[in-house]
Motif scaffolding. Structure first.
Motif, PDB file in Angstrom:
ATOM      1  N   VAL A 145      -3.000  27.311  -0.291  1.00  0.00           N
ATOM      2  CA  VAL A 145      -3.236  28.645  -0.841  1.00  0.00           C
ATOM      3  C   VAL A 145      -4.177  29.395   0.102  1.00  0.00           C
ATOM      4  N   PRO A 146      -4.162  30.722   0.090  1.00  0.00           N
ATOM      5  CA  PRO A 146      -5.050  31.489   0.981  1.00  0.00           C
ATOM      6  C   PRO A 146      -6.522  31.243   0.672  1.00  0.00           C
ATOM      7  N   ASP A 147      -7.349  31.345   1.710  1.00  0.00           N
ATOM      8  CA  ASP A 147      -8.796  31.178   1.551  1.00  0.00           C
ATOM      9  C   ASP A 147      -9.490  32.184   2.472  1.00  0.00           C
ATOM     10  N   GLN A 148     -10.401  32.976   1.932  1.00  0.00           N
ATOM     11  CA  GLN A 148     -11.042  34.029   2.723  1.00  0.00           C
ATOM     12  C   GLN A 148     -11.868  33.490   3.867  1.00  0.00           C
ATOM     13  N   GLU A 149     -12.513  32.351   3.661  1.00  0.00           N
ATOM     14  CA  GLU A 149     -13.410  31.804   4.678  1.00  0.00           C
ATOM     15  C   GLU A 149     -12.690  30.924   5.677  1.00  0.00           C
ATOM     16  N   TYR A 150     -11.825  30.015   5.171  1.00  0.00           N
ATOM     17  CA  TYR A 150     -11.190  29.017   6.033  1.00  0.00           C
ATOM     18  C   TYR A 150      -9.748  29.344   6.399  1.00  0.00           C
TER      19      TYR A 150
END
Length: 699
Positions: free
Chosen positions: A618-623
């Motif tokens: 799933v998308p992750d803002q940091e990684y």
């Protein structure tokens, strides 16, 4: 005899740091050292990494050892210590960025591997040198990830084909008269379903061919009825070059439609029973279908199609339903139809969970070589009784049906899968071969022991699973309960088969997809379409004589040196076994690290509280991306999200820890049993409460 202390020294013109990193990576050992089936990280103890090695073979016995990794103070060496056995290996590395000298000392190695007692020190030294050579290959990028089974030797391949055909009983020398009749029928109809049933009718006319919940048909009946059905199709306006749709569950009528259409030269699009109305409409329009054969329960999916498309009932129906049935067509007693130049083809839909499913034209079997290929890895025999609950519209179920005609096997077709009913059918019909998909194997294991013990399954010799990966825990539990009869087939609609793992492979390395059958080449290629080193992960390409004939209306997959890209990523180990890491679109990049969901799924499947699990990116803002786990627990089990994350944290990399953990009552699956991961995270996903989601960036 192997002594208690063995010293091995090797030198390589490669960077010392690269060698160090590979030797401290647990996955390196099963990939490059034969005899090591797995190496799994465990929870650290006193600051030391703990590993569990799976060592040995099915023939010699399997042992598991817990090993402690102790790294030296100046990081020039480490020890692999096994206190329980009083054995260890000391590894020292000397050198710089251009050269590396590896010094290994083994103490009491015979306590670790069951085969060493009867060997010599030289064998241990050669085994070590060869493994270290593969590390050099990994560093230098040697082109070694190619394995071939007879594909590059026509003489050997023909000899092996003849051997398999004779040993299995497909052709029997002492029944020359019937054998000649077989060959005449095959010559008349071709190596396809039509030819298979016609040839079997010539050899064993009275033997039961298809048994479903309503009727039993002999091979002779199948041949005569499908002739009449082909003639009726022709009389009702169908002709060679046309295409029809078939929307049905497994039963005799479905088989008869496929066989009759093939005899008339009509293509058949096998429609997945899980498709929505809109997708079916798109397939009908795209493939220009002239008629539909539909089971009663699926009438609502086709009721709004254009009235010009002829519609027939593929199953047995009560009078007055308004549809002409297969039996009605046969009873019209038409006798003749024009023989086509080419038999009709079967079109299998490859997907459909998002977008319009692709239609893949399945090739006709290429003579006895097709039969011999699968028999070279799966020991099915003539006159077997074969249970096929796997859908016939799926490549694996269809392939098994095609193979059954060559073996003159009696095929038992349940309309729908039920775990206990499968055991009942096995006992009732003395089934010898069970054609399954992984969820079926899992569901049978989920039955209470007292229910499984009601049924005599001792007749089973082969349980062949295909369609999705089998979890290692499922593999071992099934073989412990039912015997070493499990075969794991890896393939796809596009390549047919690629590899088969037999029980010996699975006992040694439960996660393997196995080795290629006769006439098959498998390679793991890099971005430049060149073979990677053994042990390196890349794109899996396959070549055999049953590669598909292309999509109906889509661009073909990538090709390289006559091989087709399967769309999967994986690697070959030192013994030539293939392993699947996952689909190329499932791998995520989290914090710059390549992460696959499957190792996380494999690890969680070992937890006794877990019934089923799926892990997705799933998308992750940091990684950039992170993993999310969807878990089905056994009823009443005490498992929470923190326990899941802690368990993975101590066994895999920190980027493999699923920060989102959702507990569900069940996982969404398609008609073939595959988990529909897109439905877990896509727009159509349900919105169950997410238990234990933590903020991005939390390790």
């Amino acid at each position: 005899m192997v002594t208690d202390v063995i010293d091995v020294v090797a030198e390589f013109a490669i960077d010392r740091t690269a060698v160090w990193d590979l030797l401290l990576e647990p996955q390196t050992y099963p990939r490059i050292f034969p005899g090591i089936g797995a190496c799994e990280p465990l929870e650290s103890v006193d600051g030391h990494t703990m590993l569990r090695f799976r060592v040995g073979t099915a023939e010699l016995g399997i042992r598991t050892h817990t090993v402690r990794v102790v790294i030296g103070r100046i990081r020039d060496g480490f020890e692999l210590q096994c206190p329980a056995e009083g054995s260890f290996a000391s590894v020292r590395l000397l050198g710089d960025d251009r050269r590396t000298r590896v010094i290994i000392t083994f103490f009491a190695p015979t306590r670790m591997h069951p085969a060493l007692a009867d060997m010599s020190n030289a064998v241990v030294a050669d085994w070590t040198h060869n493994g270290l050579q593969r590390i050099e290959d990994l560093v230098l990028g040697a082109n070694t990830s190619v394995v071939v089974n007879g594909e590059d030797s026509p003489v050997r391949r023909r000899a092996e084909v003849a051997k398999q055909i004779v040993s299995s009983g497909v052709m029997r020398a002492y029944r020359i008269d019937r054998g000649i009749k077989q060959l005449r029928r095959l010559s008349e109809w071709g190596f396809n379903l039509a030819g298979g049933y016609a040839a079997a009718a010539a050899y064993s006319p009275a033997r039961a061919a298809v048994v479903d919940g309503h009727v039993s048909r002999t091979f002779d009946e199948m041949h005569r009825r499908t002739n009449a059905l082909a003639a009726a199709m022709h009389a009702n306006g169908l002709a060679a070059g046309d295409a029809i749709g078939l929307l049905a569950r497994n039963h005799g009528g479905m088989v008869e439609v496929m066989v009759a259409a093939g005899k008339l030269g009509v293509d058949v699009a096998l429609l997945n029973t899980g498709l929505p109305t809109r997708r079916i409409e798109e397939v009908v329009q795209r493939d220009k279908l002239s008629a539909l054969f539909v089971d009663a329960e699926f009438d609502h999916l086709v009721q709004y199609l254009h009235s010009d498309i002829a519609r027939y009932a593929s199953d047995i129906r009560a009078p007055g339903t308004g549809h002409i049935t297969v039996d009605d067509l046969i009873e019209q007693r038409h006798e003749t139809f024009p023989r086509p130049t080419h038999p009709g083809k079967l079109i299998v839909l490859t997907s459909g969970t998002s977008g319009t499913p692709k239609g893949a034209r399945r090739p006709h079997p290429k003579g006895f070589a097709t039969v011999a290929a699968l028999l070279s890895r799966i020991p099915m025999r003539i006159d077997d009784t074969m249970l096929i609950p796997a859908p016939l519209f799926h490549t694996w179920g269809l392939a098994a049906l095609q193979l059954s005609t060559a073996l003159r096997a009696t095929v038992v077709l349940p309309a729908q899968f039920d775990a206990e009913d499968c055991l009942r059918l096995i006992a009732e019909h003395r089934v010898t071969t069970f054609i399954a998909v992984p969820i079926m194997v899992h569901r049978i294991l989920e039955l209470p022991v007292h229910i499984r013990e009601r049924y005599d399954t001792s007749s089973l010799r082969v349980v062949a699973s295909c369609g999705a990966p089998l979890a290692a825990n499922t593999v071992l539990r099934f073989m412990d309960g039912f015997g070493d009869i499990l075969y794991n087939v890896y393939g796809s609609t596009e390549v047919s088969w690629a590899t088969v793992a037999d029980p010996s492979d699975l006992r040694t390395a439960p996660t393997t997809a196995g080795r290629p059958p006769l006439g098959t080449r498998v390679a793991v290629l890099g971005p430049d379409l060149k073979p990677l080193p053994v042990g390196a992960t890349g794109h899996i390409f396959v070549s055999n004589h049953m590669l598909f004939d292309g999509y109906v209306n889509s661009a073909p997959p990538n090709e390289a040196d006559g091989m087709i890209d399967t769309g999967d990523l994986g690697y070959l180990d030192a013994t030539g076994r293939l392993y699947i890491d996952g689909r190329d679109d499932e791998m995520i990049i989290s914090g710059g690290e390549n992460v696959f969901p499957r190792p996380v799924e494999e690890a969680l499947a070992y937890l006794p509280q877990v019934s089923e699990v799926a892990v997705v990116g799933v998308p992750d803002q940091e990684y950039g991306q992170r993993l999310a786990a969807f878990v089905v627990k056994h009823e009443g089990s005490g498992l929470d999200s923190d326990m899941v994350r802690s368990y993975i944290r101590h066994r895999l990399s920190r980027f493999s820890v699923p920060r989102d953990v959702t507990f569900l009552s069940s996982l969404p699956r398609g008609e073939t049993g595959k988990i529909l991961k897109r439905l877990l995270i896509g727009p159509g996903a349900a919105d169950p409460p997410v238990i234990g989601t933590v903020a991005p960036g939390t390790p």
